[in-house]
Write an enzyme that holds these catalytic residues in place. Structure first.
Site, PDB file in Angstrom:
ATOM      1  N   LYS A 138      39.274 -25.586 -24.807  1.00  2.00           N
ATOM      2  CA  LYS A 138      38.039 -25.252 -24.100  1.00  2.00           C
ATOM      3  C   LYS A 138      37.356 -24.070 -24.783  1.00  2.00           C
ATOM      4  O   LYS A 138      37.872 -22.958 -24.774  1.00  2.00           O
ATOM      5  CB  LYS A 138      38.305 -24.879 -22.643  1.00  2.00           C
ATOM      6  CG  LYS A 138      37.003 -24.836 -21.853  1.00  2.00           C
ATOM      7  CD  LYS A 138      37.094 -24.071 -20.556  1.00  2.00           C
ATOM      8  CE  LYS A 138      36.910 -22.595 -20.705  1.00  2.00           C
ATOM      9  NZ  LYS A 138      35.597 -22.179 -21.236  1.00  2.00           N
ATOM     10  N   GLY A 185      41.013 -14.020 -24.954  1.00  4.03           N
ATOM     11  CA  GLY A 185      39.914 -13.593 -24.095  1.00  4.03           C
ATOM     12  C   GLY A 185      40.238 -12.247 -23.478  1.00  4.03           C
ATOM     13  O   GLY A 185      41.016 -11.473 -24.037  1.00  4.03           O
ATOM     14  N   SER A 186      39.667 -11.994 -22.314  1.00  2.66           N
ATOM     15  CA  SER A 186      39.804 -10.672 -21.713  1.00  2.66           C
ATOM     16  C   SER A 186      41.186 -10.485 -21.075  1.00  2.66           C
ATOM     17  O   SER A 186      41.841 -11.449 -20.682  1.00  2.66           O
ATOM     18  CB  SER A 186      38.723 -10.494 -20.648  1.00  2.66           C
ATOM     19  OG  SER A 186      38.886 -11.485 -19.663  1.00  2.66           O
ATOM     20  N   THR A 187      41.581  -9.235 -20.969  1.00  2.00           N
ATOM     21  CA  THR A 187      42.884  -8.908 -20.376  1.00  2.00           C
ATOM     22  C   THR A 187      42.929  -9.367 -18.916  1.00  2.00           C
ATOM     23  O   THR A 187      43.950  -9.876 -18.443  1.00  2.00           O
ATOM     24  CB  THR A 187      43.136  -7.391 -20.507  1.00  2.00           C
ATOM     25  OG1 THR A 187      43.225  -7.103 -21.914  1.00  2.00           O
ATOM     26  CG2 THR A 187      44.416  -6.964 -19.834  1.00  2.00           C
ATOM     27  N   GLU A 188      41.809  -9.218 -18.228  1.00  2.00           N
ATOM     28  CA  GLU A 188      41.761  -9.603 -16.810  1.00  2.00           C
ATOM     29  C   GLU A 188      42.082 -11.099 -16.640  1.00  2.00           C
ATOM     30  O   GLU A 188      42.929 -11.472 -15.810  1.00  2.00           O
ATOM     31  CB  GLU A 188      40.344  -9.304 -16.329  1.00  2.00           C
ATOM     32  CG  GLU A 188      40.141  -9.394 -14.863  1.00  2.00           C
ATOM     33  CD  GLU A 188      38.640  -9.366 -14.553  1.00  2.00           C
ATOM     34  OE1 GLU A 188      37.848  -8.938 -15.411  1.00  2.00           O
ATOM     35  OE2 GLU A 188      38.287  -9.808 -13.448  1.00  2.00           O
ATOM     36  N   GLU A 222      46.141 -13.543 -26.342  1.00  2.00           N
ATOM     37  CA  GLU A 222      45.509 -12.603 -27.282  1.00  2.00           C
ATOM     38  C   GLU A 222      44.368 -11.959 -26.516  1.00  2.00           C
ATOM     39  O   GLU A 222      43.350 -12.597 -26.258  1.00  2.00           O
ATOM     40  CB  GLU A 222      44.939 -13.357 -28.489  1.00  2.00           C
ATOM     41  CG  GLU A 222      45.963 -14.114 -29.303  1.00  2.00           C
ATOM     42  CD  GLU A 222      46.710 -13.236 -30.282  1.00  2.00           C
ATOM     43  OE1 GLU A 222      46.374 -12.034 -30.386  1.00  2.00           O
ATOM     44  OE2 GLU A 222      47.640 -13.732 -30.921  1.00  2.00           O
ATOM     45  N   CYS A 275      37.736  -8.094 -30.838  1.00  2.00           N
ATOM     46  CA  CYS A 275      38.828  -7.568 -30.019  1.00  2.00           C
ATOM     47  C   CYS A 275      39.542  -6.414 -30.715  1.00  2.00           C
ATOM     48  O   CYS A 275      40.007  -5.487 -30.071  1.00  2.00           O
ATOM     49  CB  CYS A 275      39.815  -8.676 -29.710  1.00  2.00           C
ATOM     50  SG  CYS A 275      40.282  -9.588 -31.186  1.00  2.00           S
ATOM     51  N   GLU A 312      37.197  -1.189 -23.020  1.00  4.89           N
ATOM     52  CA  GLU A 312      36.638  -1.989 -24.101  1.00  4.89           C
ATOM     53  C   GLU A 312      35.153  -2.241 -23.805  1.00  4.89           C
ATOM     54  O   GLU A 312      34.813  -2.798 -22.769  1.00  4.89           O
ATOM     55  CB  GLU A 312      37.403  -3.318 -24.159  1.00  4.89           C
ATOM     56  CG  GLU A 312      37.077  -4.127 -25.381  1.00  4.89           C
ATOM     57  CD  GLU A 312      37.820  -5.456 -25.397  1.00  4.89           C
ATOM     58  OE1 GLU A 312      37.965  -6.075 -24.329  1.00  4.89           O
ATOM     59  OE2 GLU A 312      38.241  -5.873 -26.482  1.00  4.89           O
TER      60      GLU A 312
END
Ligand code: NAD
Length: 476
Positions: free
Chosen positions: A182, A234-237, A256, A290, A387
């Protein structure tokens, strides 16, 4: 004497944009059952195409196609045979590189200079590299007879749409897995062009499936019981949410995630080179990187000199049309991302840091942010901790190597770091102590298919790239 550049636009005619796109399932383009959404050019806000949204039902079909391809074809094929397909894909990427680069710049907003000279050549290089591993897996150090997981569900972000696709698909296929990928909702076009390349390469149907859509489509993919391996960038969240979803299942996961890298300049560094590295570290790809060197740590004794040279260099950066071959800094990928960069920059000022932006005229339409540097930043400032994912640099100072390490490691992230110094021994001393997956020495933002990449702490787990990157796609 300053001189003007004549416009040098790359032609769009090489790209055959359709007005709408479907999903790529079982080797064919099919309609999605969700609401269509638009992909816009970040540089002009022009609608480029309508994209199909994949619902849970569509994801289910894609996973079923990947499973069939896995059991009937791909897992039965020898590594040498799989390699032929990967080599073929790599060569077609090279042949169609101009088309891929133009489409990437149109959809993402990154300068054509970068998509043409960095992204697309690296995409081909990753496919070539992993093609080379496909028949040598039993020599890869992951057991005598390492086996693929089966079906991999892969989710990627918008900052390097094609490159992240290559990092995911090339090793997965080389190891004998099939995939459902995706792309990010703002940058799906090159993934669908890649689907065409799979058709052109005669890749067996169902080995690669592409489902477009946003978070809900991603959630459906991660939660699908037919997925054996989840790979997310993608994002840590969102990474944390994915880790929660797969906890307690037998799915294998690699994440990652974000970063807040320190780029550390010692007083014995070659300063002009270091300034080029600082600029490349934070303004490459509009800072949507990133592993961007978003925290500059400068040794106090050269602080004034570095700042003076940095601002002088920033004033020469050319911001504007991503398709112009002279452009250094392109558009911010989306209105949402621009709002986040603006918000954090305002917080930086409100918290007392000093803001300076390169003098430049920004285009009237589209999403733009001038390259910006904040000085007087302390560890407590949000712009030093969070970030920003944009062309914004926070500058801190240090006196001793120990203080540089202390400050560099004072972050929840641990993806990358840079060290600029004349002394090899100091580079090794620093690299030993920096808690970062990648440490660049006298360079920054360098990628190579043979080199592993990944994070510590909240930057995620698992490695992509190199021999290490095979491990994520092998059950052993
Ligand atoms: P994001 O996490 O919002 O989105 C990434 C992808 O996940 C998109 O495809 C999105 O549609 C999908 N997604 C969103 N919610 C989801 C959910 N609940 N379940 C499953 N999928 C979901 O991140 P972004 O804003 O697109 O990308 C920027 C982030 O990516 C930054 O934090 C950056 O540091 C990180 N990044 C990391 C690396 C790396 O290698 N470590 C590389 C590039 C980007």
């Amino acid at each position: 004497m300053a001189f003007e550049y004549a416009p040098a636009p790359e032609s769009r005619s090489v790209v055959d944009l359709r007005s709408s796109y479907g999903l790529f399932v079982n080797g064919e383009f099919v309609d999605g059952s969700g609401h269509a959404f638009k992909s816009v050019s970040p540089a002009t806000e022009e609608v480029l195409a309508e994209m199909a949204e994949a619902t849970a039902d569509d994801v289910d079909k894609a996973v079923a196609a990947a499973r069939r391809a896995y059991t009937r074809t791909w897992s039965k094929m020898s590594g040498a045979e799989r390699a032929k397909y990967l080599y073929r894909i790599a060569r077609i990427i090279q042949e169609r590189s101009r088309e891929l680069a133009v489409l990437e710049s149109l959809d993402n907003g990154k300068p054509i200079r970068e998509s043409r000279d960095v992204d697309v050549p690296l995409v081909a290089a990753y496919f070539f590299y992993y093609a080379g591993w496909a028949d040598k897996l039993h020599h890869s150090g992951f057991g005598a007879d390492p086996q693929p997981h089966g079906v991999a569900g892969q989710i990627i972000p918008w900052n390097f749409p094609l490159l992240m696709l290559a990092w995911k698909i090339a090793p997965a296929l080389a190891c004998g897995n099939t995939v459902v990928l995706k792309p990010a909702e703002t940058t799906s076009l090159t993934a669908l062009l890649f689907a065409e390349i799979c058709q052109q390469a005669d890749l067996p149907s169902g080995v690669v499936n592409i489902v477009t859509g946003a978070g809900e489509t991603g959630q459906a993919l991660v939660a699908h019981p037919g997925i054996d391996k989840v790979a997310f960038t993608g994002s840590t969240e969102v990474g944390k949410a994915i880790a929660r979803t797969v906890a307690g299942t037998s799915k294998s996961v690699t994440l990652e995630l974000g970063g807040k890298a320190a780029n550390i300049v010692f007083d014995d560094a070659p300063l002009d080179q270091a300034v080029e590295g600082i600029v490349n570290g934070i303004f490459f790809n509009q800072g949507h990187v990133c592993c961007a060197g978003s925290r500059l740590l400068v040794q106090e004794s050269v602080y004034d000199e570095v700042l003076m040279r940095l601002k002088r260099r920033m004033a020469t950066l050319r911001i504007g049309d991503p398709l112009d071959k002279n452009t250094d800094v392109g558009a911010i990928n989306s209105a949402e991302q621009l709002a986040r960069i603006r918000e954090l920059s305002e917080v930086g000022e409100a918290e007392g840091a000093e803001r300076w932006s390169a003098p430049c005229k920004l285009p009237d339409r589209g999403f733009w942010f001038a390259p910006t540097v904040f000085t007087g930043v302390t560890q407590a400032h949000r712009i030093a901790r969070e970030e920003i994912f944009g062309p914004v640099l926070s500058v801190l100072t240090f006196r001793t190597p120990a203080e540089a390490i202390e400050k560099a490691n004072n972050t929840p992230y641990g993806l990358s770091a840079g060290v600029w110094t004349d002394k090899g021994s100091r580079i090794l001393w620093m690299a030993d102590r920096l808690r970062a997956g990648v440490v660049w020495a006298n360079t920054f933002n360098r990628f190579d298919p043979t080199s592993p990449f990944g994070g510590y702490k909240e930057s995620g787990y698992g490695r992509e790239g190199g021999r290490h990157g095979l491990e994520a796609y092998l059950a052993h």
